[in-house]
Write an enzyme that holds these catalytic residues in place. Sequence first.
Site, PDB file in Angstrom:
ATOM      1  N   TRP A 103       1.731  -0.707   7.245  1.00 21.99           N
ATOM      2  CA  TRP A 103       3.100  -1.247   7.241  1.00 21.99           C
ATOM      3  C   TRP A 103       3.708  -1.204   8.631  1.00 21.99           C
ATOM      4  CZ3 TRP A 103       3.122  -4.111   3.345  1.00 21.99           C
ATOM      5  CH2 TRP A 103       2.582  -3.704   2.118  1.00 21.99           C
ATOM      6  N   ASP A 172      11.501   2.414   8.132  1.00 23.46           N
ATOM      7  CA  ASP A 172      11.054   1.846   6.859  1.00 23.46           C
ATOM      8  C   ASP A 172      10.858   3.014   5.891  1.00 23.46           C
ATOM      9  OD1 ASP A 172       9.694   0.761   4.714  1.00 23.46           O
ATOM     10  OD2 ASP A 172       8.087  -0.153   5.899  1.00 23.46           O
ATOM     11  N   LYS A 196       9.236   0.999  -5.083  1.00 22.76           N
ATOM     12  CA  LYS A 196       8.473   2.248  -5.071  1.00 22.76           C
ATOM     13  C   LYS A 196       9.284   3.371  -5.714  1.00 22.76           C
ATOM     14  CE  LYS A 196       5.564  -0.140  -2.545  1.00 22.76           C
ATOM     15  NZ  LYS A 196       5.642  -0.346  -1.127  1.00 22.76           N
TER      16      LYS A 196
HETATM   17  C1  LIG Z   1       5.283  -1.469  -0.129  1.00 22.61           C
HETATM   18  C2  LIG Z   1       5.743  -1.256   1.243  1.00 22.61           C
HETATM   19  C3  LIG Z   1       6.186  -2.313   2.054  1.00 22.61           C
HETATM   20  C4  LIG Z   1       6.152  -3.770   1.614  1.00 22.61           C
HETATM   21  O1  LIG Z   1       7.109  -4.025   0.673  1.00 22.61           O
HETATM   22  P1  LIG Z   1       7.337  -5.538   0.117  1.00 22.61           P
HETATM   23  O2  LIG Z   1       8.615  -5.359  -0.641  1.00 22.61           O
HETATM   24  O3  LIG Z   1       6.161  -5.850  -0.737  1.00 22.61           O
HETATM   25  O4  LIG Z   1       7.465  -6.440   1.262  1.00 22.61           O
HETATM   26  C5  LIG Z   1       6.656  -2.014   3.315  1.00 22.61           C
HETATM   27  N1  LIG Z   1       6.683  -0.757   3.768  1.00 22.61           N
HETATM   28  C6  LIG Z   1       6.246   0.285   3.029  1.00 22.61           C
HETATM   29  C7  LIG Z   1       6.298   1.675   3.581  1.00 22.61           C
HETATM   30  C8  LIG Z   1       5.769   0.068   1.738  1.00 22.61           C
HETATM   31  O5  LIG Z   1       5.349   1.103   0.993  1.00 22.61           O
END
Ligand SMILES: *Cc1c(COP(=O)(O)O)cnc(C)c1O
Length: 361
Positions: A103, A172, A196
């Site tokens: 990511w 993030d 998540k």
């Molecule tokens: C799942 C995830 C993403 C991507 O998320 P999307 O909503 O599918 O774009 C980005 N960063 C992290 C840390 C993730 O776990």
Amino acid sequence: MVERVYNFSPGPAVLPYEVLEQASRDILNFQGTGMGLIEVSHRSKEFMAVTDQAEALLRELMRIPDNYKVLFLQGGASSQFFMVPMNLLGTGKKACYLNTGTWAKKAIKEAKLFGEVEVAYSSEEQNFVRVPQASEYQISDDAEYLYLVSNNTIYGTQFPEFPKADKMLVCDMSSDILSRTFDVSQFGLIFAGAQKNLGPAGVTIVVIREDLLDRTPPNTPTMLSYKTHADKGSMFNTPPCFAVYIVGEVLKWLKKTGGVEAIEKINREKAALLYAKIDESAYYRGHAEVASRSLMNVTFNLPTKELEAKFVAEATAIGLNGLKGHRSVGGCRASIYNAFPRDGVVKLVDFMRKFEKNNPA
Ligand SMILES: *Cc1c(COP(=O)(O)O)cnc(C)c1O
């Protein structure tokens, strides 16, 4: 209660059962309106109250200072990979990134479209088994921000604490938001896809310090400017109503559970149970270095690929679902987000013990 499995999926992931029950009622008749919750106008007073309450709860639970805006956006966490540099990094300016996994790497690629990117640290050559300590990287004075991914969902690593750098942090937090306490004021911007730890796919939470809203270059498309959404209370266009509603319900559940302090304690206990099992035998090998271990995604391998496949199949057969690891790590991954019950972790540890005994290497 409907029969449920223990869902170890990395995302979309398990949600509190009481939230699903409430949603199933509201989807038919929302607060006595005679309309389902996904049928009411986003500008109705009923739905405006949903958004307001979700924001208020998020502010309360995360202790978000008043000089930050909370936005409910679409496009997934992945759209933030470009929205962050597009809004915060004027042409020719520099940002510092920590490359701790897939990511982070994707975010680095997008940031390069808008400015200069300094990758101050990378654990890629070690297949991302760790996150750095502050002493392991340097941040240029002229960098606009330091970008990091707090929890690396795929590799099962997590920053045990955030850098105390005097640089503004951008983070993030898609896979560990609201799982532990931290000080929001260190951050210029925090974002998280909901699927998540917060709700269903479809909404991304952005927490942004107000003064940053004026940095956006004038030629930025309206929908991609944070200011557009901040000025309109995330109602510039139709928000992802259903996802925002579920996030609100999850936040109510979290508050009832005792808030972030209480869930952090439970999260630490759940993770400790699994890591204790991994450490006690040579049969299971953790992917992450001990000091970088994630409380949310526990990654481990078995002696052979065949045993890993058998492990996942037998676990699934007894209601332990979603344990197959990501292809870039292989093996197994147990995602144990806030809503994942402790009982499921106990059951997995018990299964690991039995599997090891019945399937010697
Ligand atoms: C799942 C995830 C993403 C991507 O998320 P999307 O909503 O599918 O774009 C980005 N960063 C992290 C840390 C993730 O776990």
